[in-house]
Design a protein around this motif. Structure first.
Motif, PDB file in Angstrom:
ATOM      1  N   PRO A  21      -2.931 -89.502  11.023  1.00  0.00           N
ATOM      2  CA  PRO A  21      -1.798 -89.292  10.346  1.00  0.00           C
ATOM      3  C   PRO A  21      -2.173 -90.610  11.451  1.00  0.00           C
ATOM      4  O   PRO A  21       0.078 -91.869  11.122  1.00  0.00           O
ATOM      5  CB  PRO A  21      -1.169 -88.096  11.381  1.00  0.00           C
ATOM      6  CG  PRO A  21      -2.086 -86.166  10.268  1.00  0.00           C
ATOM      7  CD  PRO A  21      -2.707 -87.668  10.673  1.00  0.00           C
ATOM      8  N   GLN A  25       0.806 -93.008   9.858  1.00  0.00           N
ATOM      9  CA  GLN A  25       1.688 -93.440  10.966  1.00  0.00           C
ATOM     10  C   GLN A  25       1.968 -95.332  10.955  1.00  0.00           C
ATOM     11  O   GLN A  25       2.795 -96.518  10.788  1.00  0.00           O
ATOM     12  CB  GLN A  25       2.220 -92.878  12.049  1.00  0.00           C
ATOM     13  CG  GLN A  25       3.578 -93.246  12.827  1.00  0.00           C
ATOM     14  CD  GLN A  25       3.827 -92.672  13.857  1.00  0.00           C
ATOM     15  OE1 GLN A  25       4.156 -91.543  13.888  1.00  0.00           O
ATOM     16  NE2 GLN A  25       2.919 -92.365  15.451  1.00  0.00           N
ATOM     17  N   LYS A  36       2.963 -88.491   2.748  1.00  0.00           N
ATOM     18  CA  LYS A  36       2.154 -87.078   3.074  1.00  0.00           C
ATOM     19  C   LYS A  36       2.547 -86.621   2.254  1.00  0.00           C
ATOM     20  O   LYS A  36       3.503 -86.144   2.278  1.00  0.00           O
ATOM     21  CB  LYS A  36       3.620 -87.115   4.635  1.00  0.00           C
ATOM     22  CG  LYS A  36       2.466 -86.482   5.101  1.00  0.00           C
ATOM     23  CD  LYS A  36       2.975 -85.964   6.536  1.00  0.00           C
ATOM     24  CE  LYS A  36       1.743 -85.029   7.282  1.00  0.00           C
ATOM     25  NZ  LYS A  36       1.169 -85.178   7.710  1.00  0.00           N
ATOM     26  N   ASP A  44       1.651 -79.542   7.031  1.00  0.00           N
ATOM     27  CA  ASP A  44       0.454 -79.912   8.310  1.00  0.00           C
ATOM     28  C   ASP A  44       0.822 -79.158   9.310  1.00  0.00           C
ATOM     29  O   ASP A  44       1.379 -78.109   9.678  1.00  0.00           O
ATOM     30  CB  ASP A  44       1.270 -81.574   8.831  1.00  0.00           C
ATOM     31  CG  ASP A  44       0.387 -81.918   9.824  1.00  0.00           C
ATOM     32  OD1 ASP A  44      -0.413 -81.345  10.900  1.00  0.00           O
ATOM     33  OD2 ASP A  44      -0.184 -82.991   9.801  1.00  0.00           O
ATOM     34  N   ASN A  72       4.308 -88.541  12.479  1.00  0.00           N
ATOM     35  CA  ASN A  72       4.084 -88.584  11.716  1.00  0.00           C
ATOM     36  C   ASN A  72       5.962 -89.593  10.671  1.00  0.00           C
ATOM     37  O   ASN A  72       6.295 -88.777   9.625  1.00  0.00           O
ATOM     38  CB  ASN A  72       4.577 -87.212  11.619  1.00  0.00           C
ATOM     39  CG  ASN A  72       3.144 -86.261  10.835  1.00  0.00           C
ATOM     40  OD1 ASN A  72       2.232 -86.943   9.899  1.00  0.00           O
ATOM     41  ND2 ASN A  72       2.312 -86.020  12.051  1.00  0.00           N
ATOM     42  N   SER A  77       7.561 -86.448   3.005  1.00  0.00           N
ATOM     43  CA  SER A  77       6.645 -85.600   3.180  1.00  0.00           C
ATOM     44  C   SER A  77       7.161 -85.422   1.631  1.00  0.00           C
ATOM     45  O   SER A  77       8.438 -84.687   0.505  1.00  0.00           O
ATOM     46  CB  SER A  77       6.854 -84.989   3.477  1.00  0.00           C
ATOM     47  OG  SER A  77       6.242 -83.039   3.506  1.00  0.00           O
ATOM     48  N   PRO A 375      10.256 -88.401  10.897  1.00  0.00           N
ATOM     49  CA  PRO A 375       8.935 -87.616  10.670  1.00  0.00           C
ATOM     50  C   PRO A 375       9.897 -86.058   9.209  1.00  0.00           C
ATOM     51  O   PRO A 375      10.684 -85.958  10.186  1.00  0.00           O
ATOM     52  CB  PRO A 375       8.603 -87.233  12.103  1.00  0.00           C
ATOM     53  CG  PRO A 375       8.748 -88.317  12.898  1.00  0.00           C
ATOM     54  CD  PRO A 375      10.376 -88.759  12.657  1.00  0.00           C
TER      55      PRO A 375
END
Length: 410
Positions: A21, A25, A36, A44, A72, A77, A375
């Motif tokens: 990560p 990032q 992600k 995660d 992140n 995601s 994130p």
């Protein structure tokens, strides 16, 4: 957003914890679209590594840990169940649309899902595939699970960290993880340059142990040249004297004298003329050989001034000197504030509020870092990414969710 160095580069991010990560990032900060990929309902591992957790609008803990936040940002995601055939097929469809794949599964772990480099390279010859592991893809330790703590121990840094005579001490943060992520990001950028010229992708093999050995730096080469095994020196430097923490009138300061001219300036400011002219200390080589004698004499002078007097007085004379800040003092330091090293970004878990993060340290005049995404929450962008990346409609998104390949946030 326009004008970012990695704009248009898409990364399929199969990493978790810290090393991977950190790598993705960093690339996301420079404009890459980082997707992600996380396990449905779990995500995660570091999402649960708390407290502390982000506080929601009601003041109660959410499920977003501070640890997860640290590595992140600038990612989207997506949840995919790689254990299912449908999830594997979805992953392969998405990878075809990506430039880079970064993963930190155990060696051979993705082979079971048909997602190893060998599985993908024929169909995706321009794909840059970066594997981050504890011990690398080859060698007797390759099958082992690897963590930062193990790499610090096996890679030697703990043997030279801490106070002599006490148990070995690790660095206070997961520095082998962080540095492995940094090395991996640099390797990916080099591989992108190669691909731009030739059209060829490649497999990058990065691991925590290799990284740890590499950043033994001067102490590692000291051993290779001299044959003498370095030992812990507390806050001292093996090759520079004076260079350590000193007690002063109201606390502690770091004195880091890097050359003979700076040593003479320290002597003048400290009123230590006899130390300036002492033949045992006139050059750095002599001071290194006679460090114990010099360090026995210096406290009498260091305790005569306050932290502020030492820091301000020596800074004006070009002699490196610093307070020893705790973390709260770091973020309250005027230089840290001036450099913008704390950022606050809107976050869904915080309701109408923001979460504090540590900024990317790189300042670029033409293409500055942009913080496009906080994130993400688990699976926050699944629907969005599937539509953007694959151009599929709502009906197919729903079918994928019903098949168990993914979960879609409503």
């Amino acid at each position: 957003m326009t004008g970012m160095p990695l704009e248009g580069i898409r990364i399929f991010d199969l990493t978790r914890i810290l090393a991977g990560p950190t790598c993705t990032q960093y690339l996301g900060d420079f404009g890459a679209d980082v997707i992600k990929v996380e396990r449905p309902d779990q995500g995660d591992d570091t999402r649960k590594w708390g407290p502390p957790y982000v506080k929601g609008h009601d003041g109660e803990d959410t499920t977003e840990s501070a640890y997860y936040l640290c590595a992140n940002r600038n990612k989207r995601s997506v949840t995919i169940n790689l254990a299912s055939e449908e999830g594997q097929q979805l992953a392969r469809r998405m990878i075809k649309e990506c430039d880079i794949l970064v993963e930190n599964f155990k060696v051979g772990g993705l082979k079971a899902y048909g997602l190893s480099y060998d599985d993908l390279k024929a169909e995706n010859p321009s794909l840059i595939y970066c594997s981050i592991t504890g011990f690398g893809q080859t060698g007797p330790y390759a099958p082992r699970a690897g963590y930062d703590f193990l790499a610090q121990g096996l890679g030697g840094i703990m043997s030279i960290t801490g106070t002599p005579g006490v148990e070995p001490v690790k660095v206070g943060v997961g520095i082998a993880d962080v540095m492995c992520g940094m090395y991996a990001s640099t390797a990916i950028l080099a591989a992108l340059r190669h691909r731009d010229r030739t059209g060829e992708g490649q497999h990058i093999d990065c691991c925590l142990l290799d990284t740890q050995v590499a950043w033994l730096i001067n102490e590692g080469v000291n051993y290779l040249v001299s044959g003498e095994v370095p030992k812990p020196r507390g806050n001292e430097h093996p090759n520079i004297v004076p260079y350590k923490v000193f007690e002063c009138a109201d606390g502690h300061v770091i004195l880091a004298v890097g050359n003979d001219g700076q040593y003479q300036k320290w002597c003048t400011f400290a009123g230590a003329e006899e130390l300036a002219s002492d033949p045992r200390f006139e050059t750095n080589s002599k001071r290194v050989r006679n460090r114990e004698e010099l360090y026995a004499l210096m406290p009498a002078y260091m305790t005569q001034k306050t932290v502020a007097e030492w820091v301000d007085g020596l800074a004006s004379r070009g002699v490196p000197c610093s307070p020893v800040n705790n973390i709260a003092q770091v973020f309250d330091d005027p230089q840290v504030k001036a450099r913008g090293m704390r950022i606050d970004v809107p976050h869904d878990a915080a309701g109408e509020g923001t979460v504090p993060l540590i900024a990317n340290p790189v300042k670029m005049s033409g293409t500055p870092v942009q913080y496009r995404h906080a994130p993400p929450t688990l699976g926050q962008h699944t629907d969005e990414v599937l539509r953007d990346l694959l151009g599929i409609d709502a009906e197919e998104v729903e079918a994928l969710a019903n098949s168990g390949a993914t979960t879609v946030k409503g």
